[in-house]
Design an enzyme around this catalytic site. Structure first.
Site, PDB file in Angstrom:
ATOM      1  N   ASP A   1      -1.663  13.867  -9.223  1.00 36.55           N
ATOM      2  CA  ASP A   1      -1.034  15.097  -9.708  1.00 36.55           C
ATOM      3  C   ASP A   1       0.114  15.474  -8.785  1.00 36.55           C
ATOM      4  O   ASP A   1       0.267  14.929  -7.688  1.00 36.55           O
ATOM      5  CB  ASP A   1      -2.078  16.221  -9.786  1.00 36.55           C
ATOM      6  CG  ASP A   1      -2.777  16.457  -8.457  1.00 36.55           C
ATOM      7  OD1 ASP A   1      -2.117  16.903  -7.508  1.00 36.55           O
ATOM      8  OD2 ASP A   1      -3.996  16.193  -8.363  1.00 36.55           O
TER       9      ASP A   1
ATOM     10  N   GLU B   1       0.134 -21.060  -6.469  1.00 37.38           N
ATOM     11  CA  GLU B   1      -0.027 -19.600  -6.582  1.00 37.38           C
ATOM     12  C   GLU B   1       0.712 -18.899  -5.444  1.00 37.38           C
ATOM     13  O   GLU B   1       1.345 -17.862  -5.638  1.00 37.38           O
ATOM     14  CB  GLU B   1      -1.516 -19.227  -6.572  1.00 37.38           C
ATOM     15  CG  GLU B   1      -2.226 -19.590  -7.866  1.00 37.38           C
ATOM     16  CD  GLU B   1      -3.742 -19.436  -7.778  1.00 37.38           C
ATOM     17  OE1 GLU B   1      -4.357 -19.129  -8.812  1.00 37.38           O
ATOM     18  OE2 GLU B   1      -4.322 -19.638  -6.675  1.00 37.38           O
TER      19      GLU B   1
ATOM     20  N   ASP C   1      -9.241  -1.647   4.232  1.00 41.26           N
ATOM     21  CA  ASP C   1      -9.861  -0.642   3.359  1.00 41.26           C
ATOM     22  C   ASP C   1     -11.224  -0.237   3.912  1.00 41.26           C
ATOM     23  O   ASP C   1     -11.504  -0.390   5.117  1.00 41.26           O
ATOM     24  CB  ASP C   1      -9.915  -1.192   1.916  1.00 41.26           C
ATOM     25  CG  ASP C   1      -9.878  -0.098   0.857  1.00 41.26           C
ATOM     26  OD1 ASP C   1     -10.940   0.494   0.587  1.00 41.26           O
ATOM     27  OD2 ASP C   1      -8.796   0.186   0.307  1.00 41.26           O
TER      28      ASP C   1
ATOM     29  N   GLY D   1     -10.869   7.358  -6.078  1.00 39.58           N
ATOM     30  CA  GLY D   1     -11.444   6.354  -6.962  1.00 39.58           C
ATOM     31  C   GLY D   1     -10.357   5.867  -7.899  1.00 39.58           C
ATOM     32  O   GLY D   1     -10.524   5.829  -9.113  1.00 39.58           O
TER      33      GLY D   1
ATOM     34  N   ASP E   1      -8.731   8.483   0.550  1.00 38.26           N
ATOM     35  CA  ASP E   1      -9.561   8.326  -0.644  1.00 38.26           C
ATOM     36  C   ASP E   1     -10.460   9.553  -0.846  1.00 38.26           C
ATOM     37  O   ASP E   1     -10.644  10.366   0.069  1.00 38.26           O
ATOM     38  CB  ASP E   1     -10.408   7.052  -0.477  1.00 38.26           C
ATOM     39  CG  ASP E   1     -10.809   6.428  -1.801  1.00 38.26           C
ATOM     40  OD1 ASP E   1     -10.652   7.083  -2.846  1.00 38.26           O
ATOM     41  OD2 ASP E   1     -11.298   5.277  -1.786  1.00 38.26           O
TER      42      ASP E   1
HETATM   43  C1  DGJ Z   1     -12.237   3.700  -4.198  1.00 33.09           C
HETATM   44  C2  DGJ Z   1     -10.822   3.240  -4.165  1.00 33.09           C
HETATM   45  O1  DGJ Z   1     -10.143   3.598  -5.315  1.00 33.09           O
HETATM   46  C3  DGJ Z   1     -10.807   1.736  -3.941  1.00 33.09           C
HETATM   47  O2  DGJ Z   1      -9.494   1.260  -3.998  1.00 33.09           O
HETATM   48  C4  DGJ Z   1     -11.438   1.444  -2.610  1.00 33.09           C
HETATM   49  O3  DGJ Z   1     -10.659   1.999  -1.579  1.00 33.09           O
HETATM   50  C5  DGJ Z   1     -12.843   2.014  -2.578  1.00 33.09           C
HETATM   51  N1  DGJ Z   1     -12.873   3.400  -2.946  1.00 33.09           N
HETATM   52  C6  DGJ Z   1     -13.454   1.848  -1.206  1.00 33.09           C
HETATM   53  O4  DGJ Z   1     -14.665   2.457  -1.096  1.00 33.09           O
END
Ligand code: DGJ
Length: 725
Positions: A531, A611, A363, A525, A475
């Site tokens: 959509d 777990e 990420d 976010g 993102d």
């Molecule tokens: C927002 C995303 O929804 C999160 O899952 C993550 O990727 C962060 N941004 C990283 O900045």
């Protein structure tokens, strides 16, 4: 099936169970006559009555006939300035400043194949037909082409409009809706899907009041706050009964969905690009195409409506270049945030692979000087301090563990603390002479500009060529402000919001075309851009940044009204949950996440052996039941908003021989009553073995139910796999 009766000016669209009809009246006005359960061979305009109504004016050519008024007639595409005072679909400003659009039908065409919309998402399909109806404002010589697509087996009808200026002066378009639906009754409920960051798409239902009620977004994205999907329904409609009309807009920018209960008890729904800051100049010869809207009408409640949308979206909207089950992923975000190096990532990968995880996603934080969320965006090259061997060696090491490698990107954004910004400060959306409004400390790149998109595309292309990357998480982490482009003249600044969305679609399409092996997951976010528009390019979307299993019940429940489970990214994360500090059992987190595209987003190097075994078991179960989740019919068995003791839902195979039923209980309380869960969608004549044990008839399970065990603690869960004997 589209039936054209040119003689009578009657256009009828039939799906398997519904009929949609419009008719050109004697004056050339296109009236909407019907949308509901299927009716064959009828001209339904007999339902339309004319009457002399006070303050409902009469068009010039009607002379002193006081019973004909656009204010009272059901319109197929409502206009402005000619006596219909309800919600307009079209607003034009002519060169002389007048704002009149008097649309009359001048023809129609039946075309083979479903229409496509250049640069815009749309339902697609082999075969099919398109109905094009041409309307024209004779004075301004503005033409409106209404496009209709019919997907019979899904009871889905799509619409779009193309507005062309055939006159000699420029015309300004201030509103151009995708859909206008005039229904003959006012006593309807409107359901919208609303919320906020980390709590998206919670249904809100209310009876239409006289006047206009609307939801929308002016944030530049479809938003966390409201979704471009709404339902109109009878006031007593429920999951299994009642007439309802669902409408979705395939658009990822500003939108408005407005419903008006008008004076004579009719309801008009208008949906399209939000008129806020929208002003599109059409020079002579230029045209504008609206985004597509899609409608489903169900005479038997919401479950059927949702199932039809789900099937249509899965089979006719997603252009999945990797059909089949999506890889179970582990995402580094909640495990490491920005704080990682190669060894830490590989430790996470090594811990994940033996559990059955198939894709490792790196990420945010791998590029430029991105050590926190105040810098680095736009600098799409590997941070060698964190990853000295680059992404290539990391991806190879991950591949060697038997997993694919995926990467997070946020192409639309730039940080002021970045080389990109220092070199091109003029590439951001900003208003001349004004300070920036920052969002998450970042600025928005002007994606209306081809050279900006090309630059980002080139930089990301370099990254993709340097490593074996088969997944991208795209993102987008802020709303748009100071929406002004240095590349457009003042009179075209009202086009920037829309051109931005077109720029995003253009980039996504290029990625899809040039990297067909890459699965792209959308994200804003979490679910800020969930959509139908995005789904055309990104077949799965991160549903919400909120990974708490109990909140997710609500978010996924609301999302399910339109969007299928196979589009919802859903992860198991650590407890206490980072968003709301709630502690839920690992099993419950798994049950909720496996009702979407399952992933894990926690530090798997720190879990116990027990777990680990539980997670491996969840992944095995998910893989075994995946076809039900991804392709089955979805039933909401109870609502997490009702305050009841549990939330339950089911995925039932299309042949009804298997089903996966999931139940999550609420906060515990003493001496709970005995409860039986009544199932839906089964074959009453079949006997189903439940979790490989006792068998019950479908009739019994649906009419009498299945006994639920007493919950022992908060937020317990239960999953039942039903298999026909
Ligand atoms: C927002 C995303 O929804 C999160 O899952 C993550 O990727 C962060 N941004 C990283 O900045």
């Amino acid at each position: 099936m589209i039936v054209l009766d040119r003689q009578r000016g009657l256009f009828t669209l039939h799906t398997r169970s519904t009929t949609y009809q419009m008719k050109v009246d004697d004056r050339g006005v296109l009236l909407h006559t019907y949308y509901g359960g299927r009716v064959d061979g009828a001209d339904l305009s007999y339902l339309i009555r004319e009457a002399d109504r006070g303050f409902s004016p009469n068009p010039g050519e009607a002379g002193h006939c006081r019973t004909y008024s656009l204010d009272t007639l059901p319109q197929e595409y409502s206009t402005c300035g000619v006596g219909d005072f309800r919600l307009p679909s079209l607003e034009l400003v002519h060169a002389d400043g007048s704002r009149v659009a008097d649309l009359r039908c001048v023809g129609c065409e039946l075309r083979e194949g479903k229409y496509a919309l250049e640069g815009l998402p749309a339902f697609h399909g082999a075969g099919g037909e398109t109905l094009a109806v041409f309307l024209r404002d004779e004075t301004a010589r503005v033409e409106v082409e209404l496009l209709y697509g019919v997907f019979e087996e899904y009871d889905l009808i799509t619409r779009a409009a193309r507005i062309v200026n055939r006159g000699e002066s420029a015309v300004r378009l201030c509103r151009a809706a995708s859909l206008c639906l005039d229904l003959p009754r006012g006593d309807l409920d409107l359901i919208t899907f609303d919320g906020r960051h980390v709590m998206e798409r919670c249904p809100a239902r209310a009876a239409l009041r006289p006047g206009v009620q609307s939801v929308g977004s002016v944030r530049g994205t479809s938003s966390h706050q409201h979704n471009p999907f709404v339902v109109l329904c009878e006031s007593d409609a429920g999951e299994d009964h009642g007439l309802c009309w669902g409408a979705m807009l395939l658009y990822s920018g500003n939108f408005e969905a407005a419903a008006e209960r008008s004076q004579f008890e009719r309801s008009r729904l208008v949906m399209g690009i939000h008129p806020y800051h929208f002003c599109y100049t059409l020079a002579p010869g230029e045209g504008f195409t609206t985004p597509e809207a899609a409608m489903v009408c169900s005479a038997s409640g919401f479950a059927r409506m949702s199932q039809l949308f789900h099937r249509a979206i899965r089979e006719r909207l997603l252009r999945d270049n990797r059909p089949g089950r999506k890889p179970v992923l582990v995402n580094s975000w909640e495990a490491t945030y920005f704080d990682f190096d190669e060894e830490k990532l590989l430790a996470l990968a090594r811990a994940s692979a033996p559990l059955g995880v198939e894709l490792f996603v790196l990420d945010d934080g791998w590029f430029g000087t991105r050590n926190n969320d105040r810098g680095g965006l736009g600098d799409w090259w590997v941070n060698r301090e964190k990853l000295p061997g680059g992404l290539g060696s990391l991806a190879r090491a991950v591949n060697a563990l038997g997993m694919e490698f995926g990467l997070w990107i946020e192409p639309e954004m730039v940080s002021e603390d970045s080389r990109l910004y220092r070199e091109h400060p003029d590439w951001v959306l900003c208003a001349p002479g004004r300070a920036y409004t920052r969002g998450r400390s970042q600025l928005v790149l002007d994606f209306t500009r081809r050279e900006v998109r090309d630059d980002i595309y080139g930089a990301l292309g370099q990254v993709l060529s340097g490593a074996n990357i088969t997944y991208l998480k795209w993102d987008m982490n802020r709303s748009l402000s100071e929406v002004w482009s240095a590349a457009l003249p003042p009179e075209r600044q009202g086009e920037v919001f829309h051109r931005y969305v077109l720029g995003v679609y253009d980039m996504l399409e290029r990625f899809r075309r040039d990297y067909p092996h890459i699965l792209i997951e959308g994200c804003s976010g979490g679910g800020g851009r969930f959509d139908g528009g995005m789904l055309y390019y990104t077949p799965q979307i991160w549903c919400s940044d909120n990974t708490d299993a109990v909140d997710r019940l609500r978010i996924q429940y609301g999302t399910s009204f339109c969007y299928p489970a196979c589009t919802m990214g859903a992860h198991v994360s650590a407890v206490p949950n980072e968003t709301n500090r709630r502690v839920t059992p690992l099993e419950t987190r798994g049950v909720v996440a496996m009702s979407g595209v399952l992933g894990y987003e926690m530090d798997l190097t720190r879990i116990t052996g027990e777990e680990g075994r539980a997670i491996a078991g969840q992944i095995r179960r998910y893989k075994a039941c995946w076809d039900l989740v991804a392709e089955g019919d979805y039933y909401r068995l109870s609502s997490p908003f009702d305050g009841g003791p549990y939330t339950a839902w089911a995925h039932v195979a299309r042949d009804r021989r298997r089903a996966l039923v999931s139940v999550v209980t609420g906060a515990t309380f003493a001496a709970p009553p005995f409860m039986a869960l009544r199932l839906k969608g089964l074959d009453p004549a079949l006997r189903y073995r439940v979790n490989g044990e006792a068998a019950y008839s479908g009739a019994a399970l649906m009419a009498a139910g299945y006994p639920l065990p007493m919950p022992q603690g908060d937020y317990q869960s239960l999953q039942l796999l039903l298999e026909a004997e």
